[in-house]
Design a protein around this motif. Structure first.
Motif, mmCIF file in Angstrom:
data_model
loop_
_atom_site.group_PDB
_atom_site.id
_atom_site.type_symbol
_atom_site.label_atom_id
_atom_site.label_comp_id
_atom_site.label_asym_id
_atom_site.label_seq_id
_atom_site.Cartn_x
_atom_site.Cartn_y
_atom_site.Cartn_z
ATOM 1 N N ALA A 88 31.471 33.079 36.015
ATOM 2 C CA ALA A 88 32.649 33.909 35.712
ATOM 3 C C ALA A 88 33.103 34.680 36.944
ATOM 4 O O ALA A 88 34.304 34.750 37.237
ATOM 5 N N GLU A 89 32.151 35.260 37.674
ATOM 6 C CA GLU A 89 32.503 35.992 38.893
ATOM 7 C C GLU A 89 33.116 35.053 39.925
ATOM 8 O O GLU A 89 34.123 35.385 40.556
ATOM 9 N N LEU A 90 32.507 33.889 40.096
ATOM 10 C CA LEU A 90 33.012 32.928 41.075
ATOM 11 C C LEU A 90 34.405 32.440 40.707
ATOM 12 O O LEU A 90 35.269 32.288 41.580
ATOM 13 N N THR A 91 34.656 32.236 39.422
ATOM 14 C CA THR A 91 35.995 31.818 38.981
ATOM 15 C C THR A 91 37.029 32.872 39.365
ATOM 16 O O THR A 91 38.081 32.548 39.927
ATOM 17 N N GLY A 92 36.737 34.130 39.097
ATOM 18 C CA GLY A 92 37.657 35.210 39.462
ATOM 19 C C GLY A 92 37.866 35.310 40.958
ATOM 20 O O GLY A 92 38.995 35.473 41.433
ATOM 21 N N LEU A 93 36.786 35.200 41.718
ATOM 22 C CA LEU A 93 36.862 35.267 43.174
ATOM 23 C C LEU A 93 37.715 34.138 43.734
ATOM 24 O O LEU A 93 38.618 34.360 44.548
#
Length: 132
Positions: A88-93
């Protein structure tokens, strides 16, 4: 009683004058600032000869799954973030970087990032089985 509840209500944005969600940083921007900006700069322009620019980069604006693989596994001195960032964090980044500084990359889905992570794990296991 209300005096003790005020900080909690303010944190939830339920009290007038609390921080507006419209003022919040775009998803991924804080992760970029914390993990990437020291090398690639806040402007995304990188440092010539040391850290590549992300602004206008064909990799950044190209295949999102390939970009996810680079961030997960690192490349040419760039650290791997597979153990530091959730899908989820990587998707946002990734979506922040793909649309910041005039970039026109298509959004990356959570499924794309999860698939890139699974592919990365499978590739690592296969390499580990090779005889030397």
């Amino acid at each position: 009683m209300l005096r003790h509840a005020f900080p909690a209500l303010a944190a939830l944005g339920l009290v007038a004058g609390a921080a507006s969600p419209a003022l919040a940083a775009p998803p991924g921007q804080t992760l970029y600032a914390d993990n990437c900006s020291a090398c690639h700069q806040v402007t995304g322009k990188g440092v010539k000869g040391a850290f590549p620019a992300l602004a206008g980069s064909p990799l950044v604006q190209g295949d999102g799954k390939a970009m996810a693989g680079v961030v997960l596994n690192g490349r040419a001195g760039m650290p791997a973030f597979k153990d530091d960032l959730s899908d989820a964090e990587l998707t946002g980044l990734l979506n922040y970087v793909r649309t910041a500084w005039g970039n026109k990359g298509k959004p990356v889905s959570f499924a794309d990032v999860s698939s890139a992570r699974a592919q990365s794990k499978a590739g690592a296991k296969a390499r580990g089985l090779q005889a030397h």
